[in-house]
Write an enzyme that holds these catalytic residues in place. Structure first.
Site, PDB file in Angstrom:
ATOM      1  N   LYS A  53      -8.361  -0.163  -0.576  1.00 37.55           N
ATOM      2  CA  LYS A  53      -7.203   0.542  -1.254  1.00 37.55           C
ATOM      3  C   LYS A  53      -7.399   0.573  -2.554  1.00 37.55           C
ATOM      4  O   LYS A  53      -7.390   1.257  -3.617  1.00 37.55           O
ATOM      5  CB  LYS A  53      -6.067   0.399  -0.574  1.00 37.55           C
ATOM      6  CG  LYS A  53      -5.930   0.867   0.843  1.00 37.55           C
ATOM      7  CD  LYS A  53      -4.601   0.228   1.667  1.00 37.55           C
ATOM      8  CE  LYS A  53      -4.753   0.810   3.132  1.00 37.55           C
ATOM      9  NZ  LYS A  53      -3.832   0.554   3.910  1.00 37.55           N
ATOM     10  N   GLN A  97       1.041  -3.774   3.812  1.00 40.07           N
ATOM     11  CA  GLN A  97      -0.002  -3.545   5.130  1.00 40.07           C
ATOM     12  C   GLN A  97       0.710  -4.353   6.205  1.00 40.07           C
ATOM     13  O   GLN A  97       0.994  -5.343   6.329  1.00 40.07           O
ATOM     14  CB  GLN A  97      -1.435  -4.339   4.473  1.00 40.07           C
ATOM     15  CG  GLN A  97      -2.455  -4.346   5.269  1.00 40.07           C
ATOM     16  CD  GLN A  97      -3.049  -2.837   5.294  1.00 40.07           C
ATOM     17  OE1 GLN A  97      -2.922  -2.039   4.504  1.00 40.07           O
ATOM     18  NE2 GLN A  97      -3.552  -2.416   6.755  1.00 40.07           N
ATOM     19  N   ASP A 120       3.139   5.200   2.598  1.00 35.86           N
ATOM     20  CA  ASP A 120       2.752   5.305   3.776  1.00 35.86           C
ATOM     21  C   ASP A 120       3.339   6.347   4.517  1.00 35.86           C
ATOM     22  O   ASP A 120       3.074   6.579   5.723  1.00 35.86           O
ATOM     23  CB  ASP A 120       2.887   4.064   4.364  1.00 35.86           C
ATOM     24  CG  ASP A 120       1.738   3.339   4.402  1.00 35.86           C
ATOM     25  OD1 ASP A 120       0.578   3.707   4.728  1.00 35.86           O
ATOM     26  OD2 ASP A 120       1.812   1.947   4.463  1.00 35.86           O
TER      27      ASP A 120
HETATM   28  N1  GUN Z   1      -2.383  -1.108   9.304  1.00 34.76           N
HETATM   29  C1  GUN Z   1      -3.267  -0.339   9.791  1.00 34.76           C
HETATM   30  N2  GUN Z   1      -3.230   1.186   9.366  1.00 34.76           N
HETATM   31  C2  GUN Z   1      -2.267   1.057   8.397  1.00 34.76           C
HETATM   32  C3  GUN Z   1      -1.668   2.009   7.534  1.00 34.76           C
HETATM   33  O1  GUN Z   1      -2.200   3.071   7.276  1.00 34.76           O
HETATM   34  N3  GUN Z   1      -0.853   1.543   6.572  1.00 34.76           N
HETATM   35  C4  GUN Z   1      -0.432   0.231   6.492  1.00 34.76           C
HETATM   36  N4  GUN Z   1       0.631  -0.068   5.667  1.00 34.76           N
HETATM   37  N5  GUN Z   1      -1.050  -0.638   7.119  1.00 34.76           N
HETATM   38  C5  GUN Z   1      -1.684  -0.299   8.054  1.00 34.76           C
END
Ligand code: GUN
Length: 314
Positions: A53, A97, A120
């Protein structure tokens, strides 16, 4: 005849190129979108995702910062960090996350994120906007699935769509988006009766239940589009052979690494599907691309730009 392979890397690259152009224009006009990522502790898979990211932000000219509080962090400590990021104007997006350590109340932390910065799309305010077709931030993986279908010219309007898995992060928002795009949607889960029979009704089958290679040819109507959201690791030789025997490329990488990635769909489904997303290289790359889209969208919305409601955009 084998189905069309939907190349997520290629679609994600096209989306990122579009975002990069917009970021350039905005930055030249004095506004640079910014994303803050919170990675608590050292969960190995999360570290890899977060690295991807941050790298994407750098490639597209989006400002980013990574916060890495320790595994022992309390809910209150994380709430303080989120509130600080909420208050900073140069931060347009905040991503916490998941998963968070056990002692942390994850729902409270996610609820604390300003909905305007919730890239998100997990905050109940954004969930409500999605379900009522108002402009807002939409979860990245579900939005990525729609982009794969749209850019591959797979019709959604009037299609029978079956979503296997009812998580808040993928299954439910994907079903909601498909509904908003005029598909006829069924959500399935572990208690669904005759799951193979229900899945065989699908023109579009979305598999997001986290079960290694479970969706085999019995679940798929020949010619259907299959979207595989699963991301599972195989280390057992017998299991490997069940799915990949005779696949030279996989044999080689399994021999080298002792593991390989597989989705929720048995790779043999590719022989009968009309189109299918591979794992890796299908839905996964879209999740990051849509995070970049959402960061840009949050930046514009926070500055008063009118972002059309989903129903008006497509
Ligand atoms: N952990 C696994 N997939 C995701 C996601 O799409 N967003 C976040 N914040 N954590 C994750």
């Amino acid at each position: 005849m084998a189905g069309r392979i939907l190349d997520g890397e290629k679609i994600a690259a096209a989306i990122k190129a579009e975002v990069g152009e917009e970021v350039k224009t905005m930055t030249a006009a004095g506004v640079r979108p910014g994303l803050a990522v919170i990675l608590v502790g050292n969960h190995p898979a999360s570290e890899i995702y977060v690295r991807g990211k941050v790298k994407s932000c750098e490639a597209l000219g989006i400002y980013s910062e990574k916060h890495t509080p320790p595994d022992t962090s309390s809910t209150d400590e994380l709430l303080a960090l989120v509130r600080d990021l909420n208050s900073r104007d140069e931060i347009d997006g905040i991503l916490v996350q998941l998963p968070l350590p056990k002692q942390v109340d994850a729902k409270r932390v996610l609820m604390a994120v300003d909905p305007a910065k919730d890239v998100d799309g997990f905050h109940p305010v954004n969930v409500g906007f999605l379900s009522t077709q108002r402009p807002g931030l939409v979860p990245c993986t579900p939005e990525g699935i729609i982009e794969i279908l749209r850019r591959s010219e797979i019709p959604i309007v009037g299609a029978e769509a079956v979503v296997v898995g009812r998580s808040d992060i993928v299954g439910k928002p994907t079903a909601m988006l498909l509904t908003n795009h005029h598909a006829t949607v069924t959500i399935c889960h572990s208690k669904t009766r005759d799951l193979p029979g229900v899945c065989r009704r699908a023109d579009i089958l979305v598999c997001a239940m986290g079960r290694t290679g479970m969706i085999n040819r019995d679940y798929v109507r020949p010619g259907a589009t299959v979207i595989d959201v699963g991301m599972n690791k195989i280390t057992d030789r017998t299991e490997f052979e069940k799915f990949f025997k005779g696949n030279e490329k996989r044999e080689k990488s399994f021999a080298e690494r002792g593991s390989t990635l597989i989705g929720d769909v048995d790779p043999h489904v590719a022989d009968i599907a009309g189109a299918i997303t591979p794992v890796p290289g299908g839905v996964g790359p879209l999740t990051i691309a849509m995070l970049m889209v959402n960061t840009l969208k949050a930046c514009r919305m926070r500055r008063g730009a009118k972002v059309p409601a989903l129903a008006e955009t497509r």
